[in-house]
Design a protein around this motif. Structure first.
Motif, PDB file in Angstrom:
ATOM      1  N   TYR A 107      49.396  -6.253 -14.611  1.00 49.94           N
ATOM      2  CA  TYR A 107      48.294  -5.781 -15.425  1.00 49.94           C
ATOM      3  C   TYR A 107      48.775  -4.630 -16.316  1.00 49.94           C
ATOM      4  O   TYR A 107      49.758  -3.945 -16.027  1.00 49.94           O
ATOM      5  CB  TYR A 107      47.110  -5.323 -14.555  1.00 49.94           C
ATOM      6  N   VAL A 108      48.079  -4.468 -17.430  1.00 46.30           N
ATOM      7  CA  VAL A 108      48.358  -3.383 -18.376  1.00 46.30           C
ATOM      8  C   VAL A 108      47.019  -2.780 -18.773  1.00 46.30           C
ATOM      9  O   VAL A 108      46.074  -3.522 -19.070  1.00 46.30           O
ATOM     10  CB  VAL A 108      49.110  -3.891 -19.626  1.00 46.30           C
ATOM     11  N   VAL A 116      40.415  -1.213 -22.324  1.00 52.85           N
ATOM     12  CA  VAL A 116      40.419  -2.490 -21.606  1.00 52.85           C
ATOM     13  C   VAL A 116      41.600  -2.569 -20.662  1.00 52.85           C
ATOM     14  O   VAL A 116      42.550  -1.767 -20.739  1.00 52.85           O
ATOM     15  CB  VAL A 116      40.473  -3.687 -22.592  1.00 52.85           C
ATOM     16  N   ARG A 117      41.524  -3.564 -19.771  1.00 51.01           N
ATOM     17  CA  ARG A 117      42.611  -3.864 -18.840  1.00 51.01           C
ATOM     18  C   ARG A 117      43.032  -5.317 -19.048  1.00 51.01           C
ATOM     19  O   ARG A 117      42.204  -6.223 -19.084  1.00 51.01           O
ATOM     20  CB  ARG A 117      42.169  -3.656 -17.403  1.00 51.01           C
ATOM     21  N   TYR A 118      44.331  -5.520 -19.229  1.00 53.23           N
ATOM     22  CA  TYR A 118      44.901  -6.862 -19.331  1.00 53.23           C
ATOM     23  C   TYR A 118      45.451  -7.255 -17.958  1.00 53.23           C
ATOM     24  O   TYR A 118      46.342  -6.581 -17.431  1.00 53.23           O
ATOM     25  CB  TYR A 118      46.049  -6.913 -20.346  1.00 53.23           C
ATOM     26  N   VAL A 119      44.911  -8.357 -17.401  1.00 52.36           N
ATOM     27  CA  VAL A 119      45.443  -8.906 -16.151  1.00 52.36           C
ATOM     28  C   VAL A 119      46.085 -10.240 -16.501  1.00 52.36           C
ATOM     29  O   VAL A 119      45.421 -11.123 -17.058  1.00 52.36           O
ATOM     30  CB  VAL A 119      44.334  -9.097 -15.102  1.00 52.36           C
ATOM     31  N   TYR A 120      47.364 -10.416 -16.208  1.00 52.06           N
ATOM     32  CA  TYR A 120      48.066 -11.582 -16.716  1.00 52.06           C
ATOM     33  C   TYR A 120      48.987 -12.172 -15.653  1.00 52.06           C
ATOM     34  O   TYR A 120      49.311 -11.534 -14.636  1.00 52.06           O
ATOM     35  CB  TYR A 120      48.867 -11.226 -17.965  1.00 52.06           C
ATOM     36  N   VAL A 174      43.620 -12.511 -18.601  1.00 48.06           N
ATOM     37  CA  VAL A 174      42.202 -12.164 -18.425  1.00 48.06           C
ATOM     38  C   VAL A 174      42.021 -10.725 -18.934  1.00 48.06           C
ATOM     39  O   VAL A 174      42.750  -9.820 -18.510  1.00 48.06           O
ATOM     40  CB  VAL A 174      41.775 -12.268 -16.950  1.00 48.06           C
ATOM     41  N   ILE A 175      41.077 -10.541 -19.860  1.00 46.34           N
ATOM     42  CA  ILE A 175      40.812  -9.215 -20.415  1.00 46.34           C
ATOM     43  C   ILE A 175      39.490  -8.710 -19.844  1.00 46.34           C
ATOM     44  O   ILE A 175      38.454  -9.385 -19.970  1.00 46.34           O
ATOM     45  CB  ILE A 175      40.742  -9.266 -21.954  1.00 46.34           C
TER      46      ILE A 175
END
Length: 490
Positions: A25-26, A31-35, A45-46
Motif C-alpha cells: 500500500y501507498v 487517499v490510500r493505494y492498496v495494490y 484499490v483506492i
C-alpha cells in the motif's frame, strides 16, 4: 468521485509505487493505494485514509481471485477482452464502496443468473429459426419432386391438350408467388377435358388467411435481412409448412443437442473450447409419461452431467437411466420440450475442433490478396457451413478468383460469406481466394463460423424407452444435433 479525479489518481500511482518495495500500500495526503502485482499488471484499490486497512486487504484478496476466473490471460489484452465481465463481478463484490460478504463461487453464480433468461431467450429464438430453415429445405425437395411428377403427367396428356396461350398466362400471372407449379390452377382450362380435383379447405382447417400469410412474409423478410437467400419457391414452401405443420406422431420424442463455443487464435492455439449439451423430452399425453429412458454415451474426460431436480440422480449416475424421482408422477406432456439432462465438456484441445480456418492476407500494390482455407475433422460430417469474413467498406463486391463452394457479399455489413452445403469424406479441405483494395490484414478478423452436424461429441443417445409399469417398450423418435453457438477465429 468525478472521472477526471479518478484518472488523476490512476496517473499518479505508477510514480508512487517505485521498485523493490515489500509493502502493498501507498498513502498520500488524501487517499490510500492498496495494490497487488499480477504478472505485468497491478490490481489496485483506492480508498480514503480513514478506511480499515485490513478490510481493504481482504477486498483486494477477493478481487485478485476473481480476475483469473474471467480473464483468459493475465495481460492487458486478456483483461481488456474480459472488461465487461470483470466489471460485473467487481460490482457484485463491492457495493457503495464496501466489500460484500460473498465468495468467488457466489459472485460467479450471481453473474450467471443475470444472463440466464437472455441466454434462454436466444436459444429458443435460434431453435425456431433453425427449425424453420429445416422445414424450408424439406419442402423445396418435395416441390422439386412434384415438378418432376407433374412433368410426367403433362407428357401423358399432351396429345389431348390444345396449345397453351402463354401471353394470356403472363397477363393473368402464374399463381402464388409466381411459382410455375401452380400455373395450371390459374390458367383457363378447355371445356370437356378432365381436370384434377380441387382441394376443398373446410372452416375447421382454418383456410389460408391473409393474417397468417402476412406474418409469415414478415418472418421471411427478417430472414432476408439477416442474409438468408430465399427463393420464390422457398417462400411458398415456408408458407405451406407454417400453415400445415403436423404434430409429432410418436408418443415420445427425444431432442439431443450440443452447442459448441470456441475462440481460436489466427496463428494457432485455442483461447477457449466449450461444449454444452441438453437432452429434452416431449411426451404427447400423460398416459405415456410413466416411462424411463435408457441412455448411452462415450466415456470422455471432462464430461460432466447435471440432472433436473425432477430426475432420480442416483439412478442416472449408477445405471444411466433417466427416470422421475417420484415414480407416481409422469413426465409433463404437451408440445414443449422439457430439458431433463445437461452436460458440459471442457478438457478439449485444438485437435478436437470440428473445423479449422486459416486466413492469409497479403498486400500487393493497390490490392490485398486473401487466401483462406478450411480443414475439417474426420469426426463429423458438417452441414450448412458458413464462413463469414469481415471486409473493409467496399463500393463493389470483392473479386473472387477461386472458391470451393459458393459465396455471397453482404454489402450492408461488409461481410463475405463462404458457404459449403456439406463437408464429408469427399471434401475435408477447401480454399477460396479473393482480392479487395489495399487494407490492413487485421481487417479480415474476427472470422465467424457456423455449421451443424447430426452427431455429437458426447455420442449420447437414447437406446430404449421403457414403461414403469408392465408393457412393451414404447415407440420413440430422437433428434440428435450439434450446432455452433459462438465460433470465432481472432
Amino acid at each position: 468521485m468525478s472521472r477526471s479525479r479518478i484518472e488523476g489518481l490512476l496517473a499518479a500511482f505508477p510514480k508512487l509505487v517505485g521498485t523493490g518495495k515489500q509493502h502493498t500500500y501507498v498513502e498520500t495526503e488524501n487517499v490510500r493505494y492498496v495494490y497487488q502485482p499480477i504478472e505485468a499488471l497491478y490490481l489496485l484499490v483506492i480508498t480514503n485514509k480513514q478506511s480499515n486497512i485490513l478490510e481493504d486487504l481482504e477486498t483486494l484478496r477477493l478481487l485478485s481471485k476473481l480476475v483469473p476466473e474471467y480473464s483468459p490471460s493475465l495481460d492487458e489484452e486478456g483483461v481488456c477482452r474480459a472488461a465487461f465481465d470483470l466489471a460485473s463481478a467487481f460490482d457484485e463484490a463491492i457495493s457503495l464502496g464496501n466489500k460484500e460478504n460473498v465468495t468467488v463461487a457466489q459472485v460467479k453464480q450471481y453473474c450467471e443468473m443475470e444472463s440466464h433468461e437472455e441466454k434462454l431467450h436466444k436459444l429458443v429464438m435460434q431453435s425456431k429459426i433453425n427449425e424453420t430453415k429445416d422445414h424450408m429445405r424439406r419442402r423445396v425437395t418435395e416441390i422439386e419432386k412434384s415438378k418432376i411428377d407433374r412433368g410426367k403427367t403433362e407428357k401423358a396428356f399432351a396429345p389431348l391438350r390444345p396449345p397453351i396461350d402463354f401471353s394470356d398466362m403472363k397477363t393473368r400471372g402464374t399463381g402464388l408467388g409466381g411459382d410455375p407449379i401452380f400455373a395450371d390452377s390459374f390458367a383457363q382450362k378447355p371445356k370437356g377435358l378432365p381436370s384434377a380435383p380441387t382441394p376443398v379447405t373446410s372452416k375447421a382447417d382454418g383456410g389460408m388467411k391473409l393474417g397468417k400469410l402476412k406474418k409469415t412474409n414478415q418472418f421471411l423478410e427478417s430472414l432476408k435481412a439477416e442474409g438468408e437467400l430465399i427463393s420464390e419457391d422457398t417462400q411458398l414452401t415456408g408458407i405451406k409448412s407454417r400453415l400445415s405443420s403436423a404434430a409429432p406422431s410418436d408418443p415420445v420424442t427425444v431432442a439431443i443437442e450440443e452447442k459448441i463455443s470456441a475462440t481460436v487464435k489466427r496463428d494457432g492455439g485455442v483461447h477457449n473450447l466449450d461444449i454444452q449439451g441438453t437432452l429434452a423430452l416431449q411426451v404427447l399425453d400423460d398416459t405415456n409419461g410413466f416411462i424411463q429412458l435408457q441412455i448411452e454415451n462415450q466415456d470422455l474426460p471432462g464430461l460432466i452431467f447435471k440432472t433436473h431436480p425432477y430426475i432420480n440422480k442416483e439412478l442416472f449416475n449408477s445405471q444411466q437411466t433417466v427416470m422421475a424421482r417420484d415414480p407416481n408422477r409422469p413426465f409433463p406432456s404437451g408440445q414443449n420440450d422439457t430439458p431433463l439432462v445437461k452436460w458440459r465438456i471442457q478438457e478439449l484441445d485444438e485437435s478436437s475442433l470440428p473445423l479449422s480456418v486459416n486466413c492469409w492476407p497479403s498486400v500487393s500494390g493497390n490490392e490485398t490478396h486473401v487466401n483462406i482455407e478450411y480443414e475439417a475433422s474426420e469426426m463429423f460430417d458438417l452441414n450448412n457451413v458458413v464462413i463469414s469474413i469481415p471486409l473493409p467498406a467496399l463500393r463493389k463486391a470483392p473479386s473472387v478468383r477461386q472458391i470451393d463452394g459458393e459465396w455471397k457479399y453482404d454489402s450492408r455489413n461488409s461481410v463475405l460469406e463462404w458457404s459449403i452445403i456439406l463437408i464429408d469424406q469427399s471434401n475435408r479441405s477447401g480454399s477460396m481466394e479473393f482480392a479487395v483494395p489495399s487494407a490492413d490484414p487485421s481487417t479480415f478478423f474476427p472470422i465467424s463460423v457456423g455449421f451443424s452436424a447430426s452427431s455429437t461429441f458426447s455420442g449420447l443417445k437414447v437406446t430404449s424407452v421403457l414403461p414403469l409399469r408392465e408393457g412393451c417398450p414404447l415407440k420413440f423418435s430422437q433428434r440428435i444435433r450439434l450446432a455452433t453457438d459462438k465460433y470465432l477465429v481472432i
